[in-house]
Design an enzyme around this catalytic site. Structure first.
Site, PDB file in Angstrom:
ATOM      1  N   ARG A   1     -54.627  36.327   9.645  1.00 15.27           N
ATOM      2  CA  ARG A   1     -54.452  37.348   8.619  1.00 15.27           C
ATOM      3  C   ARG A   1     -55.820  37.845   8.165  1.00 15.27           C
ATOM      4  NH1 ARG A   1     -50.031  37.843  10.233  1.00 15.27           N
ATOM      5  NH2 ARG A   1     -48.072  37.471   9.141  1.00 15.27           N
TER       6      ARG A   1
ATOM      7  N   HIS B   1     -53.465  44.812  14.915  1.00 17.89           N
ATOM      8  CA  HIS B   1     -52.444  43.798  14.591  1.00 17.89           C
ATOM      9  C   HIS B   1     -51.331  43.789  15.664  1.00 17.89           C
ATOM     10  CE1 HIS B   1     -50.534  41.379  11.083  1.00 17.89           C
ATOM     11  NE2 HIS B   1     -50.082  40.937  12.242  1.00 17.89           N
TER      12      HIS B   1
HETATM   13  P1  NAP Z   1     -47.536  27.042  11.855  1.00 20.25           P
HETATM   14  O1  NAP Z   1     -46.701  26.617  13.008  1.00 20.25           O
HETATM   15  O2  NAP Z   1     -46.956  27.008  10.495  1.00 20.25           O
HETATM   16  O3  NAP Z   1     -48.854  26.141  11.880  1.00 20.25           O
HETATM   17  C1  NAP Z   1     -49.852  26.260  10.929  1.00 20.25           C
HETATM   18  C2  NAP Z   1     -51.012  25.349  11.287  1.00 20.25           C
HETATM   19  O4  NAP Z   1     -52.067  25.569  10.332  1.00 20.25           O
HETATM   20  C3  NAP Z   1     -50.644  23.870  11.206  1.00 20.25           C
HETATM   21  O5  NAP Z   1     -51.294  23.144  12.215  1.00 20.25           O
HETATM   22  C4  NAP Z   1     -51.181  23.460   9.825  1.00 20.25           C
HETATM   23  O6  NAP Z   1     -51.544  22.097   9.716  1.00 20.25           O
HETATM   24  C5  NAP Z   1     -52.415  24.320   9.739  1.00 20.25           C
HETATM   25  N1  NAP Z   1     -52.797  24.511   8.335  1.00 20.25           N
HETATM   26  C6  NAP Z   1     -52.094  25.088   7.333  1.00 20.25           C
HETATM   27  N2  NAP Z   1     -52.774  25.028   6.178  1.00 20.25           N
HETATM   28  C7  NAP Z   1     -53.934  24.397   6.453  1.00 20.25           C
HETATM   29  C8  NAP Z   1     -55.052  24.020   5.679  1.00 20.25           C
HETATM   30  N3  NAP Z   1     -55.118  24.282   4.366  1.00 20.25           N
HETATM   31  N4  NAP Z   1     -56.058  23.380   6.284  1.00 20.25           N
HETATM   32  C9  NAP Z   1     -56.009  23.096   7.605  1.00 20.25           C
HETATM   33  N5  NAP Z   1     -54.971  23.416   8.416  1.00 20.25           N
HETATM   34  C10 NAP Z   1     -53.952  24.060   7.835  1.00 20.25           C
HETATM   35  O7  NAP Z   1     -48.113  28.509  12.060  1.00 20.25           O
HETATM   36  P2  NAP Z   1     -48.016  29.425  13.382  1.00 20.25           P
HETATM   37  O8  NAP Z   1     -46.608  29.722  13.696  1.00 20.25           O
HETATM   38  O9  NAP Z   1     -48.855  28.810  14.432  1.00 20.25           O
HETATM   39  O10 NAP Z   1     -48.669  30.792  12.857  1.00 20.25           O
HETATM   40  C11 NAP Z   1     -49.941  30.862  12.256  1.00 20.25           C
HETATM   41  C12 NAP Z   1     -50.174  32.240  11.676  1.00 20.25           C
HETATM   42  O11 NAP Z   1     -50.467  33.183  12.705  1.00 20.25           O
HETATM   43  C13 NAP Z   1     -48.987  32.891  10.964  1.00 20.25           C
HETATM   44  O12 NAP Z   1     -48.821  32.366   9.654  1.00 20.25           O
HETATM   45  C14 NAP Z   1     -49.394  34.351  10.940  1.00 20.25           C
HETATM   46  O13 NAP Z   1     -50.135  34.638   9.772  1.00 20.25           O
HETATM   47  C15 NAP Z   1     -50.298  34.496  12.161  1.00 20.25           C
HETATM   48  N6  NAP Z   1     -49.700  35.390  13.177  1.00 20.25           N
HETATM   49  C16 NAP Z   1     -50.386  36.495  13.566  1.00 20.25           C
HETATM   50  C17 NAP Z   1     -49.849  37.328  14.531  1.00 20.25           C
HETATM   51  C18 NAP Z   1     -50.579  38.544  15.016  1.00 20.25           C
HETATM   52  O14 NAP Z   1     -49.988  39.347  15.737  1.00 20.25           O
HETATM   53  N7  NAP Z   1     -51.844  38.708  14.708  1.00 20.25           N
HETATM   54  C19 NAP Z   1     -48.602  37.026  15.102  1.00 20.25           C
HETATM   55  C20 NAP Z   1     -47.932  35.888  14.683  1.00 20.25           C
HETATM   56  C21 NAP Z   1     -48.491  35.067  13.705  1.00 20.25           C
HETATM   57  P3  NAP Z   1     -50.450  20.915   9.846  1.00 20.25           P
HETATM   58  O15 NAP Z   1     -50.014  20.926  11.290  1.00 20.25           O
HETATM   59  O16 NAP Z   1     -51.193  19.696   9.490  1.00 20.25           O
HETATM   60  O17 NAP Z   1     -49.338  21.264   8.898  1.00 20.25           O
HETATM   61  C1  GLV Z   2     -47.277  38.729  12.732  1.00 22.47           C
HETATM   62  O1  GLV Z   2     -48.308  38.953  12.192  1.00 22.47           O
HETATM   63  C2  GLV Z   2     -46.406  37.638  12.421  1.00 22.47           C
HETATM   64  O2  GLV Z   2     -46.630  36.954  11.418  1.00 22.47           O
HETATM   65  O3  GLV Z   2     -45.447  37.440  13.182  1.00 22.47           O
END
Ligand code: NAP
Ligand code: GLV
Length: 309
Positions: free
Chosen positions: A224, A272
Site C-alpha cells: 500500500r 496498482h
Molecule cells: P496476509 O496473508 O494477511 O499476510 C500478512 C503478513 O504480514 C503476515 O506474514 C504477517 O505476519 C505480516 N505482518 C502483519 N503485520 C505485521 C507487523 N506489524 N510486523 C511484521 N509483520 C507483519 O496478507 P497478504 O494476503 O499476503 O497481503 C498483503 C497485502 O498485499 C494486502 O494487505 C494488500 O494491502 C497488498 N496487496 C496488494 C496488491 C496489489 O495489486 N498491489 C494486491 C493484493 C494485495 P504474521 O504471519 O506473523 O501474522
Molecule cells: C489489491 O490491492 C488488493 O488488496 O487485493
C-alpha cells in the site's frame, strides 16, 4: 435479503455477470441503488464511502473485493460485530509473484540501463550479479509474501523474510517483530513490501528504516502507498543511498500528474496492477460466503479486526 455491490470506483458489469452466474436468483443491488436498507445482508466493498455501512441494520458481512481490508477498516463508523472478510485466491497469489519476479529481474539484469543505452545506440555489456549473490528481503510472509519468497528462492536468490510472528520456511531466513527488523533490513539488497496496511505498518518504509538497508539497495513496494514515506524514498535515491524503486501503490491514486515519481529515472511506476481481482475467479468464494451468511453460518476468510489483517 440482498447482496449489495458497493464499489463506486469500479465498473459493476463483469461482477454482476459472474456473481449471477454463481447464483441466478441472487438479490443483487448496485450502490447507490441499495433498496430498503433493512434488506441488505451482505456488502461487497472496495473503497466504500465512509459511514455508509451503519445505515444497514441487518448487515451480517462486509466482504472486501481484494486481499487487503485497509480500505474497509479505515471507516471509523463500521457497525460493531459485523465480520469483515477478504479474498484469498491462488491466481492472485501467482500474479503477485510474477510481478515481484519481473521487478527483481528487471533490476538485477539491468534492463532499465539497457533501455537507456538503446536510446543512445550504446553497446555497453554489464556483468550482472548472480542471484546467489543477491539478498532479497520480503516484508510480510502471508499468502503473497510466502509465495514470492519461495519463487525467488527457486531462482537461487538469497531470501530473507520478516513477519510479526516467527516462521520456519525452507531456504528462507526468517526474522520477526520489532527486534528482528534492523537485522532483516541490513541484509536486504532488494526490499519487497508485502505487508498489510495497519496502524503498526503505516509509514514503515521511512528515513530511519531505509537508512538501515545496504548501500545501493532497491525497493519494491506492492502493498500500500501508505507504507512508504515518499519524500524519504526520494531523498534516499537522490542522495545516492538507494539505487531506485519499483512502486505499484501510492499515497494518492491515481498518482497526481505533478508527482516527482512520474519522471524519475530511477523509479518505475505501475498503476496498482500487481495483482488484480478477476470477478470470474473470485465470484464462487463470494457467493459461497453469502450463502453461508444467509444460512446463519459464519463466513470464511474473516480478518482479525484487532490485528487489522
Ligand atoms: P496476509 O496473508 O494477511 O499476510 C500478512 C503478513 O504480514 C503476515 O506474514 C504477517 O505476519 C505480516 N505482518 C502483519 N503485520 C505485521 C507487523 N506489524 N510486523 C511484521 N509483520 C507483519 O496478507 P497478504 O494476503 O499476503 O497481503 C498483503 C497485502 O498485499 C494486502 O494487505 C494488500 O494491502 C497488498 N496487496 C496488494 C496488491 C496489489 O495489486 N498491489 C494486491 C493484493 C494485495 P504474521 O504471519 O506473523 O501474522
Ligand atoms: C489489491 O490491492 C488488493 O488488496 O487485493
Amino acid at each position: 435479503m440482498s447482496l449489495l455491490f458497493l464499489a463506486p470506483e469500479l465498473n459493476a458489469r463483469s461482477w454482476v455477470k459472474h456473481l449471477r452466474r454463481q447464483d441466478p436468483d441472487l438479490d443483487l443491488r448496485i450502490w447507490p441503488d441499495a433498496g430498503p436498507p433493512d434488506e441488505v445482508l451482505f456488502v461487497l466493498s472496495w473503497k466504500h464511502p465512509l459511514g455508509v455501512m451503519k445505515q444497514f441494520p441487518r448487515l451480517k458481512c462486509i466482504a472486501s473485493l481484494g486481499f487487503g481490508v485497509d480500505h474497509i477498516l479505515r471507516d471509523p463508523d463500521l457497525p460493531t460485530g459485523v465480520p469483515v472478510t477478504r479474498i484469498v485466491d491462488a491466481a492472485m497469489v501467482a500474479a503477485m509473484s510474477t510481478y515481484v519476479l519481473t521487478a527483481v529481474l528487471t533490476h538485477t539484469r539491468q534492463f532499465d540501463h539497457y533501455r537507456q543505452d538503446q536510446t543512445r545506440k550504446t553497446w555497453k555489456p554489464r556483468t550482472p550479479k548472480q542471484p546467489s549473490d543477491v539478498r532479497v528481503g520480503v516484508m510480510g510472509l502471508g499468502h503473497l509474501g510466502l509465495d514470492a519468497a519461495r519463487m525467488l528462492r527457486a531462482l537461487d536468490f538469497q531470501v530473507f523474510g520478516w513477519s510479526r510472528t516467527a516462521k520456519s520456511i525452507e531456504g528462507v531466513t526468517s526474522f520477526s517483530g520489532d527486534e528482528g527488523l534492523a537485522d532483516f533490513l541490513s541484509r536486504s539488497d532488494i526490499l519487497i513490501c508485502l505487508l498489510p496496511l495497519t496502524p503498526a505498518t503505516h509509514g514503515i518504509l521511512n528515513r530511519q528504516t531505509l537508512s538501515k538497508l545496504p548501500a545501493g539497495a532497491y525497493l519494491i513496494n506492492v502493498a500500500r502507498g501508505e507504507h512508504l514515506v515518499e519524500e524519504d524514498l526520494l531523498a534516499a535515491v537522490e542522495g545516492g543511498r538507494l539505487a531506485g524503486a519499483c512502486l505499484d501503490v501510492f499515497r494518492q491514486e491515481p498518482l497526481p500528474e505533478s508527482h516527482p515519481f512520474w519522471c524519475h529515472p530511477q523509479v518505475t511506476v505501475t498503476p496498482h496492477v500487481a495483482s488484480l481481482t478477476y470477478p470470474k475467479d473470485v465470484a464462487p468464494q463470494i457467493i459461497a460466503n453469502y450463502h453461508r451468511v444467509r444460512a446463519g453460518q459464519p463466513p470464511q476468510q474473516v480478518v482479525d479486526l484487532k490485528r487489522g489483517y
